[in-house]
Design an enzyme around this catalytic site. Structure first.
Site: not given
Ligand code: NAD
Ligand code: UGA
Length: 516
Positions: A14, A105, A285, A288
């Site tokens: 992902g 969640t 939004g 995370c």
């Molecule tokens: P995502 O939903 O984009 O991707 C997760 C992928 O894992 C999916 O493609 C799914 O098919 C795959 N998957 C699920 N179970 C599996 C299994 N058992 N074997 C193989 N593949 C499997 O998720 P994401 O946004 O990359 O987030 C992943 C984690 O990282 C979450 O815990 C999230 O909180 C954290 N995180 C996300 C971000 C972000 O910006 N999206 C940033 C920091 C941390």
């Molecule tokens: C957030 C954190 O910034 C990352 O460090 C973290 O790794 C990630 O969550 C995660 O764990 O997934 P992200 O959700 O991708 O990253 O983006 P942000 O830039 O944090 O924005 C989150 C939301 O807050 C967006 O809807 C953005 O528009 C809003 N935002 C951001 C505001 O309303 N005001 C701001 O000043 C900044």
């Protein structure tokens, strides 16, 4: 004396998987020519997309980075980035396995709507236990509740083959969507948590070596496993807390004549506060922030700390209030009725430079406006239509009505034709009539600035510049004025509009945290 990591497997292809694709990150770093990375997923479709030019996620510079890895063979380098659905084989061959699966969640059972769903992580861990034939380092990359590593260790111990041992590390990901490549090339910090045992510390050192090929050593921080797990949740909750603080203040601004951009600017100049994540908005939004607050609050509750749980939950409550307040303001300005009115929604992604629509403020706003009787014209430059529909359908009280009232358009100009109001939900550059916001001059607490602060003129900060030339590719608001109905309302959920210029063209601009 620690082992050298040669083969990495990343489970989950992902957003976070993009961390493993950069030429300077483990896969193809010139200093790491022998390291191989295989990114695996259960979803055939996702893996195919990673192998195509139509990547499964929109992220600036990501395609270039993936392409440079693909060019390895042509350029005579050893290919070292692979995508596959063969999870078993990738686990077997790897000496280090990153678990990067989703932890949303829970939607069913106890803790529904509050607790993190750990079944994907658990499935990945069980799979590792089942197929691993030799010792592995397992890295928690997903965001998980504190002490998850302990539960995972129990599962591994109960299910692994005799003689095979595992070391679990925590290495949370801090990338933000829309800036993923930048964040991974120049991270603020890399956190690696381990048990304070000889084996734990040695595994941590092996992972440090990988990062040290492109991240300065003093930015790679090793610490205790539980601190590392909790630090990830803590960072997201504190970021969200800043946004809710500024959004709560925006409500006060709207009735007092104070301007939230100026209040935010004034506060951000305090080097202890700093200017980032203080932008007032229609509400945060993304997949995370909300889920991580729910997770931390649930953990607090499970530890019998109800006051702590309430404190963190209030951040989500303010966010819901902010989204709701914005919808109500639209309906009130349009004389409490949207019947036979057309509303253009500009932007559906939860922030600019991503196509991700998960938990976007646009979802509840569109549903609110549909239930008030409005017809909705949506435009977003990157969000896939099917994802927009998925989010709307899964939250709509009346799916038939939703499809009668909502249409997705291919350009902002088309969406605005015949509109009574334009609502800006995402801060895409193309909607703004300001020139690119300049970053605030750095105010570093440790090194005194060379120029005294008093000489930093306010226009050097993030308050708008006075540039008037239209920028190519942007919405032509003068044109929009010719196709909208009067009075022409713009509800600017991101304060990307210079209202002085647009009000001169006859628009009525309602911004966040500005008196209407
Ligand atoms: P995502 O939903 O984009 O991707 C997760 C992928 O894992 C999916 O493609 C799914 O098919 C795959 N998957 C699920 N179970 C599996 C299994 N058992 N074997 C193989 N593949 C499997 O998720 P994401 O946004 O990359 O987030 C992943 C984690 O990282 C979450 O815990 C999230 O909180 C954290 N995180 C996300 C971000 C972000 O910006 N999206 C940033 C920091 C941390
Ligand atoms: C957030 C954190 O910034 C990352 O460090 C973290 O790794 C990630 O969550 C995660 O764990 O997934 P992200 O959700 O991708 O990253 O983006 P942000 O830039 O944090 O924005 C989150 C939301 O807050 C967006 O809807 C953005 O528009 C809003 N935002 C951001 C505001 O309303 N005001 C701001 O000043 C900044």
């Amino acid at each position: 004396s620690h082992s050298v990591i040669k083969k990495i497997c990343c489970i989950g292809a992902g957003y976070v998987a993009s961390t493993f694709t950069s030429p300077t990150s483990p896969p193809s770093c010139p200093k790491n020519p022998d390291v191989e990375v295989t990114i695996v997923d259960l979803s055939e479709r996702r893996i195919q997309a990673w192998q195509s030019d139509d990547l499964p996620i929109h992220e600036p510079d990501l395609l270039e980075v993936v392409q440079s890895a693909r060019d390895a063979i042509i350029e005579g380098r050893k290919p070292n980035l692979f995508f596959s659905t063969n999870v078993d084989q990738a686990i077997k061959e790897a000496d280090c396995i990153f678990v990067s699966v989703n932890t949303p969640t829970k939607t069913i059972g106890r803790g529904q709507g509050r607790q993190s769903e750990m079944s994907y992580v658990e499935a990945a861990i069980r799979k590792i236990a089942e197929v691993a034939e030799d010792d592995k380092i397992i890295v928690e990359k997903s965001t998980v509740p504190v002490r998850t590593a302990e539960r995972m260790r129990e599962i591994l111990a109960a299910n692994c083959r005799p003689g095979v041992s595992f070391e679990i590390l925590s290495n949370p990901e801090f990338l933000a969507e829309g800036t993923a490549i930048k964040n991974l090339l120049t991270p603020d910090r890399i956190i690696i948590g381990s048990l304070n045992t000889a084996a734990g510390l040695s595994a941590a050192e092996s992972l440090v070596d990988i990062y040290a090929t492109w991240v300065p050593r003093n930015r790679i921080i090793t610490m205790n496993l539980w601190s590392s797990e909790l630090a990830k949740l803590a960072a997201n909750c504190i970021l969200a807390q800043r946004i809710s603080s500024i959004n709560a203040l925006s409500a006060i601004c709207e009735v007092t004549g104070a301007d939230i951009a100026e209040v935010s600017y004034a506060c951000g100049l305090d080097s202890r506060i700093g200017p980032k994540m203080l932008g007032a908005s229609v509400g945060f939004g993304g997949s995370c922030l909300k889920k991580d607050i729910l997770s931390l609050a649930y953990i607090a509750e499970s530890l019998h700390l109800p006051q702590v749980a309430d404190y963190w939950r209030s951040i989500n409550d303010i966010n819901e209030y902010q989204k709701d307040r914005f919808s109500r303001r639209i309906v009130e300005c349009l004389h409490h009725s949207l019947t036979n009115k057309r509303i253009a929604i500009l932007g559906f992604a939860f922030k600019k430079d991503t196509g991700d629509v998960r938990e976007s403020a646009a979802i509840s706003i569109v549903n609110d406006l549909v239930s008030e009787g409005g017809s909705i014209a949506i435009y977003d430059p990157k969000a896939p239509d099917e994802n927009i529909w998925y989010e709307l359908e899964s939250t709509s009280p009346d799916i038939k009505l939703l499809h009668e009232r909502v249409t997705i358009y291919r350009s902002a100009h088309e969406a605005c034709v015949g509109a009574h109001a334009v609502v800006i939900v995402t801060e895409w550059d193309e909607f703004s009539n300001k020139t690119k916001a300049k970053p605030l001059p750095a105010v570093d607490a440790t090194t005194p600035p060379r120029t005294p602060l008093a000489t930093v003129a306010p226009q050097e900060g993030y308050i708008e510049s006075k540039e008037t030339k239209p920028v190519a590719g942007r919405v032509d608001w003068a044109h929009v004025a010719t196709v909208m109905r009067k009075p022409m309302y713009i509800f600017d959920g991101r304060n990307v509009i210079d209202e002085v210029k647009l009000e001169a063209m006859g628009f009525r601009v309602e911004g966040i945290g500005k008196a209407g």
